[in-house]
Design an enzyme around this catalytic site. Sequence first.
Site, PDB file in Angstrom:
ATOM      1  CB  CYS A 142      30.763-118.581  87.074  1.00  8.60           C
ATOM      2  SG  CYS A 142      32.003-119.822  87.455  1.00  8.60           S
ATOM      3  CG  ASP A 189      -5.387 -94.973  88.772  1.00  6.38           C
ATOM      4  OD1 ASP A 189      -6.155 -95.944  88.822  1.00  6.38           O
ATOM      5  OD2 ASP A 189      -4.784 -94.513  89.757  1.00  6.38           O
TER       6      ASP A 189
END
Length: 517
Positions: A34, A457
């Site tokens: 599971c 940037d």
Amino acid sequence: MHDDAQACATAVRSRDPRFDGWFYTGVVTTGIYCRPSCPAMTPLRRNMRFYPSAAAAQRAGFRACKRCRPDATPGSPQWRTRADVVARAMQLIGDGVVDTEGVQGLATRLGYSTRQIERLVTAELGAGPLALARAQRAQTARLLVETTDLPMAEIAFAAGFASIRSFNDTVLAVFAVPPRVLRERRRDAPDRIDRGRRADPPPLRSAHRIVLRLPHRAPLHADSLFGHLGATVVPGVERWHDGGLERTLRLTHAPGRVHLSPAVGHIRAVLTLLDLRDLTSAIHRCRALLDLDADPAAVDAHLGADPALGELVRRRPGVRLPGTVDPGEMAFRVVLGQQISTKAAATLTGRIVALVGEPVPDALDGAAPGVPARLFPTAQALVGLPPEHYPGMPPARLCTLLTLAGVLARGELSLGPDISWAQARAALHDIPGIGPWTVEMIALRALGDPDAFPATDLAVRATASAHGLPGEARTLLQRSMPWRPWRAYVTQTLWAASGHAAATMPSPDPTHPAPEE
């Protein structure tokens, strides 16, 4: 994490979905495995066994739980945060390399012997490349069996099995029922497939329309992710349509198209494929484009502890890195976008696509108005385009673009998982005209490096300065050291806070109705 049995047991008892994909729990009394968040009754600790992959659990003799479907969990986030050979192998396996080239092809791409790759992958994942690819084929097969009316033989080969017998044996071993029973038990799930309608005259191939839910770990800040992708669409290849991104895909066997849109708890993906053998690879690339295997809880906890970043992170939990479906394509787009606006870069790139981008077959509705109808040009096509066909490009930038295309076309550089991020950075730095900003942008968007940080940037610097951080690139780079290894997520957080169009979800297009469910 699977080595820490106590921590795993605690996660299972809490049913915390954040751990899905980190490990798998085998229950010896039932013979099933599971996901940690399985809603079934929690087994006793002495009956639990923990495995690093679904393939390892299957190899140990466990079959997938029918209730929690552990084979459909988000991928482990560590394959996107590491650049070692095992992490790169997992990315290539996810892209279907073992199915198309075998383990030998996987090893060749990574520069190792087959024996070394088998040993390294098995030591960490509990299963070798073949077993991992088999688990992936089983999941693809289950998806097609439960959501389509295709003949089983066609599904077997579409999922990558070499024979009908191998398909039947694998489905029975993994899911404890034969394929026909999976189909009989299928639920009215939102995932389904429809054969595309044949045009008149009929095309050489019919298209398959597949509607899927792509799972992810919560939270996900959809506005900044889809806002960035929507603001940078390349005409002809992409468009923002019906509340999501639609684009063409260059896949192994045939071209395809995908429409991706945010939904509650998942991403809705509508894939249109000419060859179903490309399904696994297409899903893998869509997940990379949207960074769906990320662990936002770990990222937000680390960055939120910084006094200057904490409020920004809390306002935008779960930011994701806008990625790509093709690293080479994104590298070209970054170079074309040097020193110009986002809109100008999209216009320039769209003109080049119109000149040398391959048209998609009409079976993909390539002739329909407004639909993305071209594939992004290959490196070979860009090299072969005469310089006069690159309108408005400065000579220096054109030289950089053609040099990059040349090394990619000749195979002297690869921007996929074949090489490490450090090797890719070094090779890019050697190309004239590629500086720190370009390298870090390619690392962030094309390579998916979570620590990429374009400190030069302009939007990053301006937003950083507005929120009490250094605005000068060198000082900001020094200030960023405590944010490692998640500096790319800082970049996306600062972009999201910048007020740029890429920080918000694009406006819906009222001229087109939503696609039928």
